[in-house]
Design an enzyme around this catalytic site. Structure first.
Site, mmCIF file in Angstrom:
data_model
loop_
_atom_site.group_PDB
_atom_site.id
_atom_site.type_symbol
_atom_site.label_atom_id
_atom_site.label_comp_id
_atom_site.label_asym_id
_atom_site.label_seq_id
_atom_site.Cartn_x
_atom_site.Cartn_y
_atom_site.Cartn_z
ATOM 1 N N ASP A 14 0.867 -1.180 0.000
ATOM 2 C CA ASP A 14 0.000 0.000 0.000
ATOM 3 C C ASP A 14 0.900 1.226 0.000
ATOM 4 O O ASP A 14 1.495 1.577 1.025
ATOM 5 C CB ASP A 14 -0.902 -0.033 1.240
ATOM 6 N N GLY A 16 1.357 4.903 0.107
ATOM 7 C CA GLY A 16 0.676 6.134 0.459
ATOM 8 C C GLY A 16 1.605 7.325 0.384
ATOM 9 O O GLY A 16 2.806 7.201 0.124
ATOM 10 N N ASN A 17 1.064 8.501 0.641
ATOM 11 C CA ASN A 17 1.854 9.716 0.536
ATOM 12 C C ASN A 17 2.877 9.859 1.654
ATOM 13 O O ASN A 17 3.924 10.488 1.452
ATOM 14 C CB ASN A 17 0.925 10.936 0.534
ATOM 15 N N SER A 18 2.593 9.279 2.824
ATOM 16 C CA SER A 18 3.510 9.392 3.960
ATOM 17 C C SER A 18 4.282 8.118 4.226
ATOM 18 O O SER A 18 5.418 8.166 4.701
ATOM 19 C CB SER A 18 2.739 9.791 5.226
ATOM 20 N N ILE A 20 4.863 3.667 3.083
ATOM 21 C CA ILE A 20 4.606 2.497 2.240
ATOM 22 C C ILE A 20 4.443 1.313 3.181
ATOM 23 O O ILE A 20 5.348 0.999 3.953
ATOM 24 C CB ILE A 20 5.763 2.237 1.256
ATOM 25 N N TYR A 107 -18.676 7.910 -9.914
ATOM 26 C CA TYR A 107 -17.686 8.974 -9.826
ATOM 27 C C TYR A 107 -17.542 9.566 -11.206
ATOM 28 O O TYR A 107 -17.490 8.826 -12.193
ATOM 29 C CB TYR A 107 -16.354 8.392 -9.338
ATOM 30 N N ALA A 115 -6.447 4.765 -5.765
ATOM 31 C CA ALA A 115 -6.484 3.322 -5.538
ATOM 32 C C ALA A 115 -6.741 2.999 -4.076
ATOM 33 O O ALA A 115 -7.359 1.979 -3.754
ATOM 34 C CB ALA A 115 -5.177 2.687 -5.996
ATOM 35 N N ASP A 116 -6.277 3.853 -3.159
ATOM 36 C CA ASP A 116 -6.514 3.604 -1.739
ATOM 37 C C ASP A 116 -7.993 3.649 -1.402
ATOM 38 O O ASP A 116 -8.504 2.794 -0.659
ATOM 39 C CB ASP A 116 -5.742 4.602 -0.880
ATOM 40 N N THR A 191 -0.486 27.436 23.734
ATOM 41 C CA THR A 191 -0.545 27.371 22.269
ATOM 42 C C THR A 191 -0.563 25.932 21.768
ATOM 43 O O THR A 191 -1.359 25.572 20.884
ATOM 44 C CB THR A 191 0.627 28.139 21.657
#
Length: 281
Positions: A14, A16-18, A20, A107, A115-116, A191
């Site tokens: 899988d 992903g952007n962050s 694998i 869609y 794909a995710d 903060t």
């Protein structure tokens, strides 16, 4: 003394952007998984999977019989395919909207659907049945719906928790980057606590609100006692307890979906993936 065993294995990836994520399946069971940080400029040499040879304390000569991938980082597809070809002598299959997932994709441009999201929707319906709402809390947060007829209705894409926190740091003069942690209270008295309350509790409220809106816009969902609302992704365990509507947390949803796509067959309960509703949605 370590023994050598040779077993046929499915490797699910899988991308992903962050991160694998890698899942190693033996006869349908996930027996090892790990993840590495996503880097868009990985070379094949950097992605050689030495860790696949070490499972617990036993040395196993892994015999990868098949490689299946869901990727939202196209730059890495050729590299991953090369590594699987050179290491395991297999041709990698990449899931996309052209696959027959048993879903009617409502869609506008199915080829643009990640794909995710496709694999998560497929896995949710296969494992838990339809109708389902799938909440994925990762780099981006996606919330998608599949109705009782097997229609993928679409959904929302929103900035994920890390992206939201990072945006505050980058787009303001004084706000710091903060760890994504559950605040003690919504009343931030400093903060960092205020940002955590806004990012984490605000994200949970967003997810809760989107789910409620989906129920309002799809009358059959609210009428069904069998609606499944599944959370997955890296922050699912943080957010799910704050969203009462969520019925399941499944951190391996995408990997299991890839495994089921590789194997094919019936739904987990042995019958149809879909349960009819009393009214259309």
């Amino acid at each position: 003394m370590r023994t050598e065993v040779r077993v046929p294995i499915l490797l699910a990836i899988d991308i992903g952007n962050s991160s694998i994520k890698f899942g190693i399946f033996d006869r349908g069971s996930l027996f090892h998984k790990f993840s590495i940080q996503t880097k868009r400029d990985y070379t094949a040499e950097e992605l050689m999977f030495d860790r696949l040879k070490l499972v617990e304390d036993q040395f196993i000569q892994v015999d990868i019989a098949e490689c299946i991938v869901a990727s939202v980082v196209p730059e890495l597809n050729a590299v991953v395919a090369q590594v699987c070809r050179e290491l395991f002598k297999v041709t990698t299959r990449f899931v996309d909207a052209s696959w027959d997932l048993g879903l009617n994709i409502k869609y506008d441009e199915p080829e643009t659907l990640g794909a995710d999201r496709l694999v998560n929707a497929y896995a949710a319906v296969r494992k838990y049945g339809a109708p389902s709402i799938i909440c994925s809390f990762g780099t981006a947060t996606t919330i998608d719906a599949v109705n009782g007829a097997g229609d993928f209705l679409g959904g929302v894409i929103a900035p994920g928790l890390l992206v939201s926190a990072k945006a505050l740091q980058l787009m303001t003069a004084k706000l710091p980057n903060v760890a994504i942690e559950m605040p003690r209270t919504v009343f931030g008295t400093n903060t960092i606590g205020s940002i955590q309350a806004g990012v984490v509790l605000g994200h949970a409220a967003m997810a809760d609100g989107v789910i409620r809106r989906m129920l309002l816009e799809t009358a059959g969902f609210s009428a069904s006692a069998e609606l499944n609302i599944i959370a997955t992704g890296g922050f699912a365990h943080l957010i799910a307890p704050e969203v009462p509507a969520i019925t399941q947390v499944d951190e391996n949803l995408a990997l299991e979906g890839l495994r089921m796509l590789a194997e094919g067959g019936e739904s987990a309960n042995g019958g149809s993936m879909y349960r009819p509703l009393t009214s259309d949605i």
